[in-house]
Scaffold this motif. Structure first.
Motif, short mmCIF file in Angstrom:
data_model
loop_
_atom_site.label_atom_id
_atom_site.label_comp_id
_atom_site.label_asym_id
_atom_site.label_seq_id
_atom_site.Cartn_x
_atom_site.Cartn_y
_atom_site.Cartn_z
N HIS A 121 0.81 -1.29 -0.13
CA HIS A 121 -0.03 -0.02 0.10
C HIS A 121 0.81 1.34 -0.08
CE1 HIS A 121 -3.66 -2.39 0.24
NE2 HIS A 121 -3.11 -2.64 1.54
N PHE A 122 2.29 1.29 0.04
CA PHE A 122 3.10 2.35 0.30
C PHE A 122 3.80 2.41 -1.01
CE2 PHE A 122 2.03 1.44 4.46
CZ PHE A 122 1.68 2.74 5.09
N HIS A 123 4.03 3.72 -1.58
CA HIS A 123 4.86 3.93 -2.64
C HIS A 123 6.14 3.77 -2.30
CE1 HIS A 123 6.19 6.00 -6.16
NE2 HIS A 123 6.82 6.66 -5.53
N ASP A 124 6.68 4.11 -0.99
CA ASP A 124 7.97 3.97 -0.59
C ASP A 124 7.94 4.06 0.92
OD1 ASP A 124 10.83 4.34 -0.70
OD2 ASP A 124 11.04 6.37 -0.76
N VAL A 125 9.17 3.59 1.46
CA VAL A 125 9.61 3.56 2.90
C VAL A 125 10.64 4.26 2.94
CG1 VAL A 125 10.16 2.16 4.85
CG2 VAL A 125 8.40 1.02 3.24
N PHE A 126 10.64 5.45 3.68
CA PHE A 126 11.72 6.66 3.76
C PHE A 126 12.27 6.53 5.26
CE2 PHE A 126 13.53 10.86 3.44
CZ PHE A 126 13.97 10.85 1.82
N GLY A 127 13.38 5.68 5.28
CA GLY A 127 14.04 5.83 6.66
C GLY A 127 15.05 6.89 6.87
N ILE A 128 15.60 6.50 8.03
CA ILE A 128 16.74 7.73 8.61
C ILE A 128 18.13 7.72 7.56
CG2 ILE A 128 17.99 6.41 10.00
CD1 ILE A 128 17.73 8.86 11.88
N GLU A 129 18.52 6.62 6.79
CA GLU A 129 19.45 6.88 5.94
C GLU A 129 19.14 7.86 4.91
OE1 GLU A 129 19.30 2.53 7.33
OE2 GLU A 129 17.87 4.14 7.05
N GLN A 130 17.77 7.68 4.47
CA GLN A 130 17.20 8.51 3.28
C GLN A 130 17.27 10.00 3.84
OE1 GLN A 130 15.66 5.37 3.67
NE2 GLN A 130 17.26 4.89 2.06
N MET A 131 17.03 10.22 5.07
CA MET A 131 16.99 11.34 5.55
C MET A 131 18.58 11.84 5.69
SD MET A 131 14.31 11.09 8.46
CE MET A 131 13.08 10.07 8.40
N ARG A 132 19.46 11.00 5.30
CA ARG A 132 20.96 11.52 5.71
C ARG A 132 21.19 11.63 7.13
NH1 ARG A 132 18.04 12.20 0.74
NH2 ARG A 132 19.02 13.05 -0.87
N PHE A 133 20.63 10.93 7.86
CA PHE A 133 20.63 10.83 9.23
C PHE A 133 20.40 12.17 10.00
CE2 PHE A 133 23.84 7.74 7.45
CZ PHE A 133 23.17 6.35 8.00
N HIS A 134 19.45 12.96 9.39
CA HIS A 134 18.92 14.05 10.18
C HIS A 134 17.38 13.66 10.54
CE1 HIS A 134 22.29 16.72 9.50
NE2 HIS A 134 22.30 16.15 8.25
N PRO A 135 17.18 13.34 11.47
CA PRO A 135 15.74 12.81 11.99
C PRO A 135 14.67 13.81 12.11
CG PRO A 135 17.12 12.81 13.86
CD PRO A 135 18.04 13.20 12.73
N LYS A 136 13.61 13.37 12.04
CA LYS A 136 12.26 14.27 12.54
C LYS A 136 12.58 14.73 14.06
CE LYS A 136 9.68 11.00 11.37
NZ LYS A 136 8.27 10.44 11.40
N PRO A 137 12.38 15.70 14.65
CA PRO A 137 11.63 16.76 13.79
C PRO A 137 12.30 17.79 13.06
CG PRO A 137 11.82 17.41 16.10
CD PRO A 137 12.55 16.06 16.02
N GLY A 138 13.49 17.79 12.80
CA GLY A 138 14.41 18.62 12.10
C GLY A 138 14.07 18.70 10.73
#
Length: 219
Positions: A132-149
């Motif tokens: 049901h999901f187009h993608d799974v976007f984890g912390i590696e894809q965030m370049r190791f800058h987590p939410k709430p940043g």
């Protein structure tokens, strides 16, 4: 009164404690693994390691960031070591009706998690909802800058070429939703007994109530 969003929405779903109950078994397992990692690699006592884990989590939003900034920890090694599960499916707590809700909810859907992608992928596979999901976007894809940043959000928006005005973030963390609102997204807070700050557009007690509650936005 807020104007309704266009019918083709992009739903951004947090994973832990939004799509499933991570507090029951998974978070305690991860916390123990992180504490053990700090014990081993920083030569700390268990009490010291646990205190430092919590301190970095509160200060940076993720223990990982504190370790990288202050100790030069390899983020890939840390995530691999602390998110190992021999029998993940036995730790999962979720509502099987979630599949039906996601299938009937119109719009593109992306998992947007501070967890490592391999872990996030394994969780949605265990729940039987990955398709049901187009993608799974984890912390590696965030370049190791987590939410709430804000950098985490900007990486997602850039990589998927998204207009934040067409996005809805569904989260159990009000702090993460604050950033989303500042960027122009719609915000949905999931959880019982939580306050509803002004930057929260909608609050629901369960993820299963999302489709019905969001009907005005789909008109």
């Amino acid at each position: 009164m807020n104007a309704p969003l266009p019918p083709r929405l992009v739903w951004l779903f947090d994973l832990d404690n939004t799509l499933h109950n991570a507090s029951a078994h998974i978070f305690p397992h991860i916390n123990r693994s992180m504490t053990a990692y700090l014990e081993q690699h920083l030569s700390l006592s268990r009490e010291e390691a646990n205190a430092l884990r919590v301190h970095y989590w509160h200060r940076y939003g993720a223990t990982l960031l504190g370790l990288v900034r202050h100790h030069g920890t390899n983020p890939h090694h840390f995530l691999e070591a602390t998110h190992r599960f021999e029998k993940l499916h036995k730790l999962m707590v979720f509502d099987r009706a979630l599949r039906s809700m996601l299938r009937r909810l119109p719009g593109r859907k992306i998992v947007f998690s501070n967890g490592p992608q391999r872990y996030a992928e394994a969780v949605v596979e265990a729940m039987g909802i990955r398709r049901h999901f187009h993608d799974v976007f984890g912390i590696e894809q965030m370049r190791f800058h987590p939410k709430p940043g804000v950098q985490a959000f900007r990486h997602l928006l850039h990589d998927h070429r998204l207009d934040p005005r067409h996005c809805v973030l569904v989260e159990d963390s009000a702090e993460n939703l604050r950033t989303a609102k500042r960027l122009g997204m719609k915000t949905v807070l999931v959880g019982r007994g939580l306050k509803q700050p002004a930057y929260i557009d909608m609050k629901i007690s369960s993820i299963l109530r999302l489709r019905r509650a969001a009907r005005p936005w789909l008109a």
